[in-house]
Scaffold this motif. Sequence first.
Motif, PDB file in Angstrom:
ATOM      1  N   UNK A   1       0.805  -1.207   0.000  1.00 55.87           N
ATOM      2  CA  UNK A   1       0.000   0.000   0.000  1.00 55.87           C
ATOM      3  C   UNK A   1       0.840   1.259   0.000  1.00 55.87           C
ATOM      4  N   UNK A   2       1.985   1.233   0.698  1.00 55.65           N
ATOM      5  CA  UNK A   2       2.878   2.395   0.714  1.00 55.65           C
ATOM      6  C   UNK A   2       3.467   2.627  -0.669  1.00 55.65           C
ATOM      7  N   UNK A   3       3.838   1.554  -1.366  1.00 57.91           N
ATOM      8  CA  UNK A   3       4.349   1.700  -2.733  1.00 57.91           C
ATOM      9  C   UNK A   3       3.266   2.259  -3.647  1.00 57.91           C
ATOM     10  N   UNK A   4       2.045   1.763  -3.507  1.00 55.67           N
ATOM     11  CA  UNK A   4       0.947   2.256  -4.338  1.00 55.67           C
ATOM     12  C   UNK A   4       0.652   3.728  -4.065  1.00 55.67           C
ATOM     13  N   UNK A   5       0.896   4.196  -2.845  1.00 53.55           N
ATOM     14  CA  UNK A   5       0.661   5.598  -2.515  1.00 53.55           C
ATOM     15  C   UNK A   5       1.682   6.552  -3.088  1.00 53.55           C
ATOM     16  N   UNK A   6       2.744   6.025  -3.729  1.00 57.11           N
ATOM     17  CA  UNK A   6       3.789   6.868  -4.290  1.00 57.11           C
ATOM     18  C   UNK A   6       3.732   6.914  -5.817  1.00 57.11           C
ATOM     19  N   UNK A   7       2.555   6.693  -6.388  1.00 61.02           N
ATOM     20  CA  UNK A   7       2.432   6.746  -7.841  1.00 61.02           C
ATOM     21  C   UNK A   7       2.668   8.147  -8.379  1.00 61.02           C
ATOM     22  N   UNK A   8       2.178   9.161  -7.687  1.00 62.70           N
ATOM     23  CA  UNK A   8       2.311  10.532  -8.181  1.00 62.70           C
ATOM     24  C   UNK A   8       3.588  11.207  -7.702  1.00 62.70           C
ATOM     25  N   UNK A   9       4.071  10.849  -6.510  1.00 65.18           N
ATOM     26  CA  UNK A   9       5.293  11.464  -5.975  1.00 65.18           C
ATOM     27  C   UNK A   9       5.918  10.516  -4.973  1.00 65.18           C
ATOM     28  N   UNK A  10       7.224  10.490  -4.973  1.00 69.68           N
ATOM     29  CA  UNK A  10       7.937   9.685  -3.988  1.00 69.68           C
ATOM     30  C   UNK A  10       7.970  10.429  -2.671  1.00 69.68           C
ATOM     31  N   UNK A  11       7.919   9.668  -1.579  1.00 65.18           N
ATOM     32  CA  UNK A  11       7.869  10.292  -0.257  1.00 65.18           C
ATOM     33  C   UNK A  11       9.175  10.973   0.124  1.00 65.18           C
ATOM     34  N   UNK A  12      10.279  10.640  -0.563  1.00 63.27           N
ATOM     35  CA  UNK A  12      11.525  11.329  -0.242  1.00 63.27           C
ATOM     36  C   UNK A  12      11.438  12.811  -0.598  1.00 63.27           C
ATOM     37  N   UNK A  13      10.566  13.169  -1.536  1.00 62.78           N
ATOM     38  CA  UNK A  13      10.430  14.561  -1.945  1.00 62.78           C
ATOM     39  C   UNK A  13       9.648  15.384  -0.938  1.00 62.78           C
ATOM     40  N   UNK A  14       8.718  14.765  -0.237  1.00 59.72           N
ATOM     41  CA  UNK A  14       7.879  15.500   0.716  1.00 59.72           C
ATOM     42  C   UNK A  14       8.241  15.195   2.163  1.00 59.72           C
ATOM     43  N   UNK A  15       8.982  14.130   2.393  1.00 56.48           N
ATOM     44  CA  UNK A  15       9.393  13.744   3.749  1.00 56.48           C
ATOM     45  C   UNK A  15      10.912  13.609   3.822  1.00 56.48           C
ATOM     46  N   UNK A  16      11.599  14.616   3.316  1.00 55.86           N
ATOM     47  CA  UNK A  16      13.065  14.565   3.284  1.00 55.86           C
ATOM     48  C   UNK A  16      13.680  14.417   4.675  1.00 55.86           C
ATOM     49  N   UNK A  17      13.199  15.134   5.705  1.00 58.39           N
ATOM     50  CA  UNK A  17      13.784  14.927   7.045  1.00 58.39           C
ATOM     51  C   UNK A  17      13.624  13.494   7.549  1.00 58.39           C
ATOM     52  N   UNK A  18      12.479  12.871   7.288  1.00 58.70           N
ATOM     53  CA  UNK A  18      12.294  11.478   7.701  1.00 58.70           C
ATOM     54  C   UNK A  18      13.276  10.568   6.983  1.00 58.70           C
ATOM     55  N   UNK A  19      13.526  10.836   5.716  1.00 59.13           N
ATOM     56  CA  UNK A  19      14.485  10.037   4.958  1.00 59.13           C
ATOM     57  C   UNK A  19      15.892  10.177   5.541  1.00 59.13           C
ATOM     58  N   UNK A  20      16.286  11.389   5.910  1.00 57.14           N
ATOM     59  CA  UNK A  20      17.621  11.602   6.483  1.00 57.14           C
ATOM     60  C   UNK A  20      17.736  10.877   7.822  1.00 57.14           C
ATOM     61  N   UNK A  21      16.699  10.976   8.660  1.00 57.89           N
ATOM     62  CA  UNK A  21      16.723  10.287   9.948  1.00 57.89           C
ATOM     63  C   UNK A  21      16.817   8.779   9.744  1.00 57.89           C
ATOM     64  N   UNK A  22      16.035   8.250   8.814  1.00 60.30           N
ATOM     65  CA  UNK A  22      16.080   6.808   8.561  1.00 60.30           C
ATOM     66  C   UNK A  22      17.434   6.383   8.003  1.00 60.30           C
ATOM     67  N   UNK A  23      18.001   7.187   7.106  1.00 56.05           N
ATOM     68  CA  UNK A  23      19.288   6.828   6.509  1.00 56.05           C
ATOM     69  C   UNK A  23      20.382   6.728   7.570  1.00 56.05           C
ATOM     70  N   UNK A  24      20.345   7.623   8.559  1.00 61.88           N
ATOM     71  CA  UNK A  24      21.333   7.559   9.638  1.00 61.88           C
ATOM     72  C   UNK A  24      21.035   6.383  10.559  1.00 61.88           C
ATOM     73  N   UNK A  25      19.751   6.193  10.891  1.00 65.30           N
ATOM     74  CA  UNK A  25      19.380   5.124  11.812  1.00 65.30           C
ATOM     75  C   UNK A  25      19.650   3.741  11.225  1.00 65.30           C
ATOM     76  N   UNK A  26      19.489   3.581   9.917  1.00 67.91           N
ATOM     77  CA  UNK A  26      19.694   2.251   9.348  1.00 67.91           C
ATOM     78  C   UNK A  26      21.169   1.864   9.372  1.00 67.91           C
ATOM     79  N   UNK A  27      22.063   2.844   9.306  1.00 70.16           N
ATOM     80  CA  UNK A  27      23.492   2.542   9.442  1.00 70.16           C
ATOM     81  C   UNK A  27      23.800   2.120  10.875  1.00 70.16           C
TER      82      UNK A  27
END
Length: 430
Positions: A195-221
Amino acid sequence: MLAADREFPALTDFGHDPWWLILAKAIAIFAFLVLTVLVAILAERKVMARMQQRLGPNRVGPGGLLQSLVDGVKLALKEGLTPAGVDRPLYLLAPVIAVVPAIMAFAVIPMGPMVSVFGHRTPLQLTDLPVAVLYVLAITSIGVYGIVLAGWSSSSTYPLLGGLRSTAQVISYEIAMGLGFATVFLLSATMSTSGIVAGQQSRWYVLVLLPSFVVYAIAMVGETNRAPFDLPEAEGELVGGFHTEYSSLKFAMFMLAEYINMATVSALATTLFLGGWQVMWPISLIPGANSGWVPLVWFVFKMWCFLFVFIWLRTTLPRLRYDQFMTLGWKVLIPFALAWVMVVAVIVQATRGLSGTVTGLIFGAVGIVATAALVATIARVVGGSAAPPPPTPDPAAPFDPMAGGFPVPPLPGQVVPGSRPHSIKESTDA
């Protein structure tokens, strides 16, 4: 709409496959992960060698392509040594606990749309759940028990310290990771990975949730114990950390779990923020670019971009001090991620009647400002100067064993107040 007319799977499309197709999917995922590990190890050694201006593995196979396979066979055939004094059941069980959850977590990762396999219409995903992302968090948390038990059961100081560090590390960074997921749930209104993939048909969430992406990128390391957050196995401090007392196939299982976890968090980042298996515009305008088996190529490409970043970080950045590492997790990432969740909730509620374009622009503008503030804070915490060295004690001053806050034995020539100096001969005679 019938399943045959849709490319995006729904929860109702799972659970209807015949047993042989489910078994084939499970075997395919396992083979994909093992092959990814073999290629990742070779790619890591090659890329690191290139960055450090050396050759890297180039002997076994054409251009060294078979080096990872030979290393795996060598580890499997080496004699397995079990040190005396270990808690044998836990010592043997720890590698299994580390590797099995790492493989199980990939079961809910969507790797492609609906495809046809021998006439059966099925999604390129083993299964899905209404809370699939929480399943990934739960199952990867179980894998950490393998590291903790490995350090505890080894009955050795350095593995124990590595296991304790891993416990603190996971607690610290999994909270920030979960808060990063919460913003995705707010936008997609689902915890299902498909469902999350289907919700990104018009825009990827990295474009609107950039801070969340940065936090996740650090946390996953931090979650995968990779440099510069590889404190549980810091060879400069803990010899080898939690797996110091392991050898042969048991050591190989820990390495297998580490690289599979890298693939899992990379695939999850692709799913949550980069549109999953969907390709970006304008390639998406090509007929068939997001249908059939072609999206599997886009998914693997995105996942390998994250794996390359793992290798890049290991080659580039030095290991953090432990106080910097804990400060980054508890005083920067967690408060920021919590505040960002509140900001996203307010924006979602305030823009409920606006168009998607206006909402996206608001999210993008606020996200850029928040990301800039986060990066500046991280640079100040991590890049700050070290603490000044303590002043050099005056040899003529009286020795105070509690000057630093804890008892310190005297050095040669220093005398504890209240005691009389004595010679080595007196000590020997006594």
